[in-house]
Design a protein around this motif. Structure first.
Motif, short mmCIF file in Angstrom:
data_model
loop_
_atom_site.label_atom_id
_atom_site.label_comp_id
_atom_site.label_asym_id
_atom_site.label_seq_id
_atom_site.Cartn_x
_atom_site.Cartn_y
_atom_site.Cartn_z
N GLY A 168 -6.41 0.24 5.67
CA GLY A 168 -7.10 -1.34 5.73
C GLY A 168 -5.66 -1.98 6.06
O GLY A 168 -5.98 -2.81 7.04
N ALA A 169 -4.86 -1.62 5.67
CA ALA A 169 -3.49 -2.42 5.78
C ALA A 169 -2.46 -2.48 7.42
O ALA A 169 -2.28 -2.58 8.14
CB ALA A 169 -2.00 -2.04 4.84
N ALA A 196 0.65 -1.13 -0.15
CA ALA A 196 0.29 0.09 0.07
C ALA A 196 0.83 1.39 0.43
O ALA A 196 -0.03 1.78 -0.83
CB ALA A 196 -0.74 0.21 1.41
N SER A 251 -6.06 -5.68 1.11
CA SER A 251 -5.89 -4.40 0.78
C SER A 251 -4.32 -4.69 0.00
O SER A 251 -3.83 -3.69 -0.05
CB SER A 251 -5.38 -4.20 2.39
N THR A 275 -6.30 1.25 1.20
CA THR A 275 -5.53 -0.14 1.25
C THR A 275 -4.55 0.29 1.96
O THR A 275 -4.57 -0.50 2.90
CB THR A 275 -5.06 -0.37 -0.15
N THR A 276 -4.18 1.74 2.46
CA THR A 276 -3.14 1.94 3.47
C THR A 276 -4.37 2.04 4.97
O THR A 276 -3.08 1.17 6.14
CB THR A 276 -2.26 3.37 3.68
#
Length: 102
Positions: free
Chosen positions: A58-59, A17, A83, A55-56
């Motif tokens: 989520g990670a 991400a 993610s 996505t960042t």
């Protein structure tokens, strides 16, 4: 053992991400330097920022969840895998779109 797997998957997803975020920042910087001729690239980058941010986040959330118990480790693996997969796919799609050696 599940905790170790969850941490590894979360870290790999976070790296993917952040790679997407970094590449988009690089493209945005180059597009700004080109002025009006880089407007199409800048527009594309602006449309991809939400994907990179989600996505960042989520990670990062998955990495935080790895400090919980066994159930949260499984949830963290699922979130991180999703993610990381989305970030990796978007990164490779963007790289392929703007590859200069064609």
């Amino acid at each position: 053992m599940v905790d170790l797997i969850a941490v590894l998957v979360a870290v790999i997803a976070l790296v993917a991400a952040l790679g997407l975020v970094g590449y988009l920042a690089l493209l945005n910087s180059a597009a700004r330097k080109r002025g009006a001729s880089g407007n199409a690239v800048a527009t594309y980058v602006r449309s991809r920022w939400p994907v990179a941010g989600i996505t960042t986040a989520g990670a990062a959330l998955a990495w935080l969840l790895t400090s919980g118990g066994g159930f949260l480790d499984v949830v963290a693996i699922l979130i991180a895998a999703g993610s990381g997969a989305v970030a990796g796919k978007e990164l490779s799609r963007t790289i392929e779109r703007y590859r200069t050696d064609r």
